[in-house]
Design an enzyme around this catalytic site. Structure first.
Site, short mmCIF file in Angstrom:
data_model
loop_
_atom_site.label_atom_id
_atom_site.label_comp_id
_atom_site.label_asym_id
_atom_site.label_seq_id
_atom_site.Cartn_x
_atom_site.Cartn_y
_atom_site.Cartn_z
N HIS A 382 0.94 -1.26 0.06
CA HIS A 382 0.03 0.07 -0.19
C HIS A 382 0.66 1.33 0.15
O HIS A 382 0.25 2.32 0.15
CB HIS A 382 -1.06 -0.02 1.16
CG HIS A 382 -2.01 -1.01 1.28
ND1 HIS A 382 -3.08 -0.78 0.85
CD2 HIS A 382 -1.86 -2.40 1.82
CE1 HIS A 382 -3.80 -2.16 1.11
NE2 HIS A 382 -3.32 -2.89 1.50
N LYS A 573 -8.34 13.89 4.67
CA LYS A 573 -7.52 12.78 4.66
C LYS A 573 -6.55 12.92 5.63
O LYS A 573 -6.49 13.93 6.20
CB LYS A 573 -7.13 12.48 3.19
CG LYS A 573 -6.15 13.94 2.76
CD LYS A 573 -5.66 13.59 1.27
CE LYS A 573 -6.74 13.65 0.25
NZ LYS A 573 -6.73 12.60 -0.74
N ARG A 574 -5.58 11.61 5.91
CA ARG A 574 -4.58 12.00 6.97
C ARG A 574 -3.87 13.25 6.31
O ARG A 574 -3.63 13.44 5.24
CB ARG A 574 -3.76 10.72 6.82
CG ARG A 574 -4.33 9.48 7.82
CD ARG A 574 -4.84 10.12 9.11
NE ARG A 574 -3.59 10.17 9.98
CZ ARG A 574 -3.19 9.14 10.98
NH1 ARG A 574 -3.86 8.05 11.09
NH2 ARG A 574 -2.14 9.30 11.49
N LYS A 579 0.51 14.59 0.70
CA LYS A 579 -0.66 14.76 0.12
C LYS A 579 -1.07 16.26 -0.02
O LYS A 579 -2.00 16.46 -0.75
CB LYS A 579 -1.62 14.20 1.27
CG LYS A 579 -1.70 12.75 1.48
CD LYS A 579 -2.66 12.10 2.67
CE LYS A 579 -2.61 10.70 3.10
NZ LYS A 579 -3.29 9.77 1.84
N THR A 681 -8.59 6.48 -1.76
CA THR A 681 -10.06 5.82 -1.84
C THR A 681 -11.23 6.80 -1.57
O THR A 681 -12.19 6.83 -2.06
CB THR A 681 -10.30 4.47 -0.77
OG1 THR A 681 -9.57 5.11 0.34
CG2 THR A 681 -9.44 3.47 -1.32
N LYS A 685 -14.92 7.99 -3.14
CA LYS A 685 -16.20 8.07 -2.52
C LYS A 685 -16.75 9.59 -2.74
O LYS A 685 -18.12 9.61 -3.22
CB LYS A 685 -15.99 8.11 -0.88
CG LYS A 685 -15.47 6.85 -0.29
CD LYS A 685 -14.86 6.93 0.93
CE LYS A 685 -14.05 5.89 1.28
NZ LYS A 685 -13.21 5.85 2.58
#
Ligand code: 26Q
Length: 835
Positions: A382, A573-574, A579, A681, A685
């Protein structure tokens, strides 16, 4: 009550006459008894007589009512499996981020309406009762939630898959914000009880730690390794039912809790230190006490290795015991009936543990055992961040798991022979591929152990798998190209559309029926309506209602007032540098800068929402949170931004929050540095719920863009192949000088405008952006990001166009269902047949 007569039977062992009741004799429960069952659980099981303020007991009574129905189906599922002796998969994961269970169970059992009616007598709504449920937050983020979506899909597809995980006493920490800083509070999620689980103490198994290895010779002179003088811990299973969607299948998620054995340190015990001896029990119970809250790196903690071994050993023992009960010690066709999927390297010690169990406990010879291991283990990777690859120091391993270390060295010795055969004379290759990394201290490379021990290695998006094959695991790919395969992630359309967005689900049903809930490939039928004016306005209306709901949610948790008439721009998100929440924040500052300069022609009013947790020890991530909060504060307080810009950081982002957020989002921010996000992911959504993505060519964004069409996706930023050359002569300061927007943004930040009374607070952030070594190339991607943000805003101005794109996004999200992903795992890795 049953009208069948109890069966009298003769117990052969002691001759006594006993009365056996079969489970078929259990009282019938169905839709008609639901209201009565609820009342009975409320009054008798829980002993309550009035509905309190909190609805907690009503929730518990309802959960027990539904659990009864799940238990009945679970038994039927197990019975079916036993009778057919079917091939099964076990999904081993340190994380299952389940969120709430009630609404999901009601949807899948088709009991929502019946439950609504049953609750009328209590003068309350289902929504209020649902809100009393605490999230099961047994995961950090993507990987943990993926495991939960997979369980839903396995049950829905009727596949015999068991989840195995840890029943952490404390899940993911609760995040609050104080003066803009993240604070962490323990998540004591079991305090009020967890009505969904059933413990099975009689199926507890022992897990060994410490001790040493002895060599014993048997009568025939054969050597046996004995792991002696160990300190054992009990693993007690707690089973959580996993219902499939309207198919009467209920699978099981088995979570292990660590407990002390009843043995005490006798010297301590006898020397009168009774209390000290009993207190020793704590050490055993520590193992499953808390989930580690970092979603990358921070390696090397002994307790974490204990958790990994504890899960792996208990789960494998559980499966082997069932096997031995049915087949005795004959393991000849074990691999025909079992496959283990390793969720990242976290449970990869299972490779060595299965060897130990087969060789030491069941006395198979090495080659036979290795055959079984390499035909039953499959590994999912991952992450592409090299610093996140797990390594354990050999001395630590030697102390905690001495026998496992021996086995790993033996696996490695045999593997290196194979490397030598494949690359004759190439000792450098042996050093590179060795499971044992040499250095001042040796380390076990867990990913290499997983690859060597598995028949399948998969990435989680097309680009990610490609990068594994060409980069991180290139040499292994050259050695075993056929082991490698891609399984692009997906999310369950039950929770992430049908459940969390009932208004949109109903609207979709009105056009294409509701078969999409079971078979999400049907969602493509929505395409027919993307140009339909009346459908478009209904679509807009639903989005508006969902935005209204999010407004209340944000107001409740932050005090900040969003306006549903504005564009909702969301990144949740984290918090991680890769990111690039910072890039988003720079854009926010740019919008603010435009407003204060009066450059507001064609300005599209926006509400920008950010949320996510930072690992408690991740300094930069925590700084980023503080900066988001400071910027939000200044922007929201400035009169000039009224009606144009609102910014909020939502505290304690979790599964339940996402259920409110994704239905209300217009613009989905998926802006990681290309080549860093394995899949994502959240992006899926949002897409399902009709959000339009602004994103880089990273992870599954690439497949999302291909599915919806380039014209319906806002693309920006460097591509993966370009990143290395950009970094080579990276000069962010020149980039800042050359982009007037970025220049003003940096100047505004540097002027202390967002930290008036906290001088120097954001220096580290400023320096990171200005550093020629910035691995995330924030300054480089800023210009094209702002360009695409402007295009998104312009597009949003035309609500008809935007709505079309929104509908097309939902309609194109079919392939991002975890049902599709799981069907591929089943067909291409697990080879399971549906029940
Ligand atoms: C490592 C060491 C010690 C303690 C904990 C950990 C740890 C824990 C969790 C390391 C990693 C994780 C989780 C990683 C994760 O969530 N990865 C994400 O997985 C998603 C599902 O495949 C992808 O969509 C995301 O791209 C990926 O970041």
């Amino acid at each position: 009550m049953s009208n069948k007569t109890p069966v009298k039977s003769q117990d052969s062992s002691n001759g006594a006459v006993c009365v056996v009741k079969h489970w078929q004799d259990a009282p019938k429960i169905d839709e008609n008894t639901l209201a009565d069952d609820l009342t009975r659980h409320f009054y008798y099981t829980l002993g309550r007589d009035k509905v309190g303020e909190s609805h907690l007991y009503l929730y518990h009574a309802l959960a027990l009512t539904i659990r009864d129905r799940l238990v009945a189906r679970c038994r039927a599922t197990k019975k079916h499996l036993k009778a057919k002796k079917t091939r099964k998969a076990a999904y081993l994961s340190l994380e299952f981020l389940m969120g709430r269970a009630l609404s999901n169970a009601l949807l899948n059992l088709d009991l929502t309406q019946t439950t609504r009616e049953a609750l009328q007598q209590y003068c309350t709504t289902l929504e209020e009762v649902q809100d009393a449920e605490h999230d099961a937050g047994l995961g950090n983020g993507g990987l943990g939630r993926l495991a939960a979506c997979f369980l839903d899909s396995c049950a829905t597809l009727g596949l015999p898959v068991l989840g195995y995980g840890i029943r952490y006493e404390y899940g993911m920490f609760n995040q609050s914000i104080e003066n803009g800083h993240q604070m962490e509070q323990p998540d004591n999620w079991l305090r009020e009880g967890h009505p969904w689980e059933l413990s099975a103490p009689e199926q507890a198994v022992r897990v060994k730690f410490f001790g040493h290895v002895e060599i014993h010779k048997d009568k025939s002179g054969r050597e046996h390794r004995v792991w002696a003088n160990t300190q054992d811990v009990l693993a007690v299973p707690y089973d959580v039912p996993i219902p499939g969607y309207k198919n009467d299948v209920v699978n099981t998620l088995r979570l292990w809790k660590s407990e002390a054995t009843d043995e005490f340190d006798l010297t301590e015990f006898n020397s009168g230190s009774y209390s000290e001896a009993v207190a020793e029990k704590n050490l055993a119970e520590q193992i499953t006490m808390v989930l580690y809250p970092n979603d990358s790196s921070e390696n090397g903690k002994e307790l974490r290795l204990r958790q990994q071994y504890f899960l792996s050993s208990a789960s494998l023992q559980d499966i082997l015991l069932t096997w031995v009960n049915q087949n005795g010690h004959n393991f000849d066709d074990f691999e025909k009936y079992h496959v283990f999927q390793l969720n990242d390297t976290h449970p990869s010690i299972a490779v060595a543990e299965l060897m130990r169990l087969l060789v030491d406990e069941y006395e198979l010879d090495w080659q036979k055992a290795w055959n079984i291991v390499t035909k039953t283990m499959a590994y999912t990777n991952h992450t592409l961040l090299p610093e996140a690859l797990e390594r354990w120091s050999v001395p630590l391993f030697a102390k905690l798991l001495p026998r496992l270390l021996e086995i790993i060295f033996e696996i490695n010795a045999r593997f290196l022979l194979e490397v030598a055969r494949h690359w004759p004379g190439d000792t450098e290759m042996q050093r590179k591929l060795s499971i044992i990394e040499e250095g001042p201290v040796q380390h076990v490379r867990m990913a290499y152990l997983a690859i060597v021990g598995s028949f399948s290695v998969n990435g989680v998006a097309a680009l990610h798998t490609d990068l594994l094959e060409k980069g991180l695991f290139k040499d292994f790919y050259d050695l075993w190209p056929n082991k490698f395969n891609n399984k692009t992630n997906g999310v369950t359309p039950r929770r992430w559309l049908a459940q969390c967005n009932p208004a949109l689900a109903n609207l979709i049903n009105s056009k294409i029926g509701d078969e999409w809930v079971r078979d999400f490939s049907n969602i493509v039928n929505l395409r027919r309506y993307f140009d339909d004016k009346s459908f478009q306005s209904q679509w807009q209306l639903v989005k508006k209602e969902n935005k209204q709901r999010l407004c209340e949610f944000v107001k409740d948790r932050t005090g900040i007032e969003f306006d549903a008439a504005m564009m909702f721009d969301v990144q949740v998100k984290r918090i991680h540098e890769y990111k690039r929440q910072l890039l988003n924040l720079l854009h926010v500052v740019h919008l603010y800068d435009r407003i204060i300069r009066g450059e507001t022609q064609d300005f599209v009013p926006r509400c920008v929402l950010l949320g996510g947790k930072a690992a408690p020890g991740y300094y930069m991530a925590k700084k980023i949170i503080k900066m988001i909060n400071n910027v939000a504060d200044v922007v929201n307080k400035d009169e000039r931004t009224k009606g144009l810009l609102r910014v909020a950081f939502l505290p304690n982002y979790n599964v339940s929050a996402m259920e409110v957020i994704c239905p209300a989002t217009d613009l989905s921010e998926q802006i990681s540095t290309a080549g860093k996000e394995a899949s994502g992911t959240g992006n899926m959504k949002f897409m399902m719920n009709g959000a339009v993505t602004i994103g880089t060519l990273d992870g599954a964004n690439i497949e999302i863009r291909a599915a919806v069409g380039a014209e319906n996706f806002f693309l920006f930023g460097a591509q993966t192949e370009q990143v290395p050359s950009i970094k080579e002569n990276y000069d962010p300061n020149a980039l800042i000088e050359n982009d007037p927007n970025l220049k003003r943004v940096m100047e505004l930040i540097q002027s202390g405008h967002f930290n008036m009374f906290e001088p120097g607070l954001f220096d580290d952030i400023i320096n990171a952006i200005r550093s020629p070594n910035d691995p995330w190339i924030v300054a480089h991607d800023f210009t094209s990001y702002v360009e695409q943000q402007q295009l998104a805003a312009q597009t949003y101005l035309n609500q008809e166009t935007w709505t079309r794109i929104s509908i097309l996004n939902t309609a194109a999200s079919g392939e991002f269902s975890s049902d599709r992903t799981i069907q591929q795992y089943s067909d291409e890795i697990w080879q399971l047949s549906p029940m």
